[in-house]
Design an enzyme around this catalytic site. Sequence first.
Site, mmCIF file in Angstrom:
data_model
loop_
_atom_site.group_PDB
_atom_site.id
_atom_site.type_symbol
_atom_site.label_atom_id
_atom_site.label_comp_id
_atom_site.label_asym_id
_atom_site.label_seq_id
_atom_site.Cartn_x
_atom_site.Cartn_y
_atom_site.Cartn_z
ATOM 1 N N GLU A 102 18.197 9.910 -27.461
ATOM 2 C CA GLU A 102 18.983 8.781 -26.992
ATOM 3 C C GLU A 102 18.692 8.510 -25.514
ATOM 4 O OE1 GLU A 102 22.595 9.611 -25.546
ATOM 5 O OE2 GLU A 102 22.822 7.510 -24.951
ATOM 6 N N ASP A 138 22.935 13.907 -25.894
ATOM 7 C CA ASP A 138 23.683 14.614 -24.854
ATOM 8 C C ASP A 138 24.796 15.456 -25.468
ATOM 9 O OD1 ASP A 138 22.136 13.469 -22.951
ATOM 10 O OD2 ASP A 138 23.562 11.860 -22.464
ATOM 11 N N ASP A 158 29.868 10.888 -25.931
ATOM 12 C CA ASP A 158 28.993 9.782 -26.324
ATOM 13 C C ASP A 158 27.851 10.270 -27.204
ATOM 14 O OD1 ASP A 158 30.401 7.771 -25.199
ATOM 15 O OD2 ASP A 158 29.218 7.685 -23.333
ATOM 16 N N ASP A 210 27.769 15.570 -24.852
ATOM 17 C CA ASP A 210 29.093 15.036 -24.493
ATOM 18 C C ASP A 210 29.614 14.140 -25.616
ATOM 19 O OD1 ASP A 210 27.550 12.803 -24.373
ATOM 20 O OD2 ASP A 210 27.819 12.434 -22.223
#
Length: 622
Positions: free
Chosen positions: A415, A488, A492, A490
């Site tokens: 991403e 990632d 998102d 996290d």
Amino acid sequence: MTDYTAEQIEVLDDMEAIRKRPGMYIGGVGVRGLHHLLWEIVDNSIDEALAGYCDLIKVIIHKDGSASVEDNGRGIPTEMHELGRPALEVVMTKLHAGGKFDRKVYRVSGGLHGVGLSVVNALSEWLEVWVKRNGKIYYQKYERSKPITKLKIVGETQEHGTIVRFKPDEEIFETTEFNYDIVAQRLRELAYLNKGLKIILIDERINRYTEFYSEEGIVGYVKRLNRNKNVLHDVIYFSKIKNGLQIEVAIQFTDSDVETVYPFANNIHTIEGGTHVVGFRAGLTRALNEFGRKNIKKFTSLSGIDVREGLTALVSVKVPEPQFEGQTKTKLTNSEVKTAVESTVYYEMLSWLEQHPSEANRIIEKCLMSKRAREAARKARELVKRRNEISVTLPGKLADCSSRNPEEREMFIVEGESAGGSAKQARDRRFQAILPIRGKIINVEKSGMIKALKNEEIKSIIATIGAGIGKEFDITKSRYKRIIIMTDADVDGAHIRTLLLTFFYRYMKPLIENGYLYIAQPPLYRVKKGRKTYYVYSENELQNLLERLGNAEVQRYKGLGEMNPEQLWETTMNPNNRILNQVTIEDAIKAENLFKVLMGDDVEARRQFIMEHSREVRNLDI
Ligand code: 0RA
């Protein structure tokens, strides 16, 4: 020498005819025919229940291979029959004996049912009958249909009822062993179909005692059928009697995508359907369309298929003179039944909908969703077909690998542009391909296949894997053995992972089933102590490490972009160090759960599930 009277010869003729061609009377001499003997007697007891005289039936499978059926009905008449013999003897030895003692209930005449007790007698090695009636207990025994005792009084009682015990004839049947499951299944069904009737099954061979009883009748049956499903409302129930035709219907919609309609005619499970089913479907569809047109904004008319997705229903009709056709004689053909059932279902269903507007909305919404899904699937199938004909070109942003060995080729879906750039520098270009994707990809579940296939990111994934999609997906064409989602660590990142997993689950399921799909696990922290560097993948690990090291410099990685290419290679991409989580569908139950959560509207539940699921999967060091 005995002088046979004309009467006796006739009786012998009947019994001989049955023994010569048993198939004509009970459909065959296999397992089905064998159990038919039992059903013949049970049906007689049920008739007593239908007539309001009996509320208990007890079936026993004995150790010696015989079976008995006991009921507390009126008892088979023992009085003298027109033929100068006790009615009971006539019933037991003459085909379709009726006359004076015929019962005017919903006898099951067509098909194989209702052939009469004489058929059971003819096909039994021996048969005993006890009748409790007129304050007395009567008894008679037969061998291969011939009375070996006279009908005699063996006791007194204030009770009434009938017991028939018979041993199927080994000369006739391929097998004479009753099957517990077949018997239990049918008796359970009968208990649901005849509410308030208690049926006891005792299998003395295995010391098993079971009671079947339903206060709710077919409503209870529908509840049972839906016990593992999400239902949209309480069971809808109605019953009507029209010109001697009795109609009983129970309906409940679920969020599943299967149709379960159990039709019965005179307690016979009409697995081949028939006029009652045709009428039911027509009435239901008509009622929903009528309600929708009047009450729902932007309503578009529903077809039968849309209406029946997720439908569970039981349709039970009692027809005075049923006609059956079909391979197993379980297709009802009386034409008057169609019109009567259709108008009853239409009227009753419509008035229920009008009285339950919020449930009605839920049901219509489900139907409209089925309709949209069906139309989308059709369009998508056409699109996929066309698409497969056009040669798919690899997307420009793909950095492919050079190896031609499909076993070692792997592809990272990364991403973001910057992480994509790092990954391209970090990778081993021989066997690792990088496909950067931008931002959030479309939610394929919400948007449907058409939109999904127009989405650039999705298109590039499909083209890169090169194995098609949906029903046309062919895993042997996959250009990579491993497809690794690298996002990632996290929220998102988790969201994008969720969307990708949804896409793969929905359109490239074999990829998951065959273990091609992985989730990369980048480190959460970098810990520095003096000249040494540690990469840490979980909070737990961090605690342990800090306890061991004392004070150290801790850096939290928020995204892949914070790592330089070497770090990214060392921590997340290098097969010697990295942690890959293989996405697996462990078993059918989990898969269904996954499906539901992945497909549902509850975004939070979906996110939660993915988080848990990826934690749960095995850590693999490849
Ligand atoms: C003929 C007439 C009547 C009852 C029965 C048969 C009957 C048959 C079976 C078979 C098993 N259990 C049964 N119970 C009843 C009606 C008798 C009357 O009018 O009293």
